[in-house]
Each structure stands twice: as structure tokens, then as C-alpha cells.
Scaffold this active site. Structure first.
Site, PDB file in Angstrom:
ATOM      1  N   HIS A  96       1.909   4.526   4.359  1.00 14.26           N
ATOM      2  CA  HIS A  96       1.182   5.214   3.303  1.00 14.26           C
ATOM      3  C   HIS A  96       1.757   6.605   3.085  1.00 14.26           C
ATOM      4  O   HIS A  96       2.010   7.022   1.950  1.00 14.26           O
ATOM      5  CB  HIS A  96      -0.299   5.338   3.661  1.00 14.26           C
ATOM      6  CG  HIS A  96      -1.002   4.024   3.706  1.00 14.26           C
ATOM      7  ND1 HIS A  96      -2.261   3.884   4.243  1.00 14.26           N
ATOM      8  CD2 HIS A  96      -0.640   2.778   3.310  1.00 14.26           C
ATOM      9  CE1 HIS A  96      -2.648   2.630   4.160  1.00 14.26           C
ATOM     10  NE2 HIS A  96      -1.678   1.934   3.584  1.00 14.26           N
ATOM     11  N   SER A 141       0.817  -1.214   0.000  1.00 12.65           N
ATOM     12  CA  SER A 141       0.000   0.000   0.000  1.00 12.65           C
ATOM     13  C   SER A 141       0.852   1.266   0.000  1.00 12.65           C
ATOM     14  O   SER A 141       0.482   2.259  -0.627  1.00 12.65           O
ATOM     15  CB  SER A 141      -0.962   0.002   1.178  1.00 12.65           C
ATOM     16  OG  SER A 141      -0.259  -0.135   2.392  1.00 12.65           O
TER      17      SER A 141
END
Length: 80
Positions: free
Chosen positions: A73, A14
Site C-alpha cells: 500500500h 490494493s
């Protein structure tokens, strides 16, 4: 990941996906060719990426969600 406790495990892609979002915007920016289609594309992608980053920052600042590495992230987008 330096900001996380020592016993934290982080796996997944991610963070890389957030980096690709950022890279996709930056790669479309070209001062040589500023045609309106490219500008619209950058604005739409930019709004999406900025919205996702602000959402991640809000969630991370409020304590986060268990099992989600918000630092990865944000670092992925920063490195992109």
C-alpha cells in the site's frame, strides 16, 4: 517488497489503488488554472489520501494485520 521476508507472497491490486489515489491528486494540481473548485477538490482528495497513508503507517508500525501487505500500500502510493 524487498523489506518483507523471502517467503512472502503478495497479490492483489490494493497497492495500485493507493497509487491511483496519489496520481489523482497530483494530476489535478495545475499552476496554470487555480480555480477555487479545483483547489477544494484537491484539498478533499488530499485529506482522504493523507489520512489513509497515515493510517497505513500506524498499522504497519504497530506490527500490521495478518494477511494485509501494508508495504505494498505504501509503495503503491509512493510510486503514484
Amino acid at each position: 517488497l524487498i523489506l518483507l521476508p523471502a517467503n512472502t507472497v503478495s497479490i492483489g491490486a490494493s497497492g495500485a489503488v493507493f497509487g491511483l489515489f496519489t496520481t489523482s491528486i497530483l494530476s489535478r494540481l495545475s499552476l496554470r488554472e487555480l480555480e477555487w473548485r479545483r483547489v477544494v477538490e484537491v484539498l478533499i482528495l488530499g485529506e482522504f489520501v493523507v489520512g489513509k497513508m497515515l493510517s497505513e503507517m500506524r498499522v504497519a508500525a504497530s506490527g500490521g494485520i495478518a494477511g494485509v501487505n501494508h508495504v505494498a500500500h505504501l509503495a503503491g502510493a509512493g510510486s503514484g
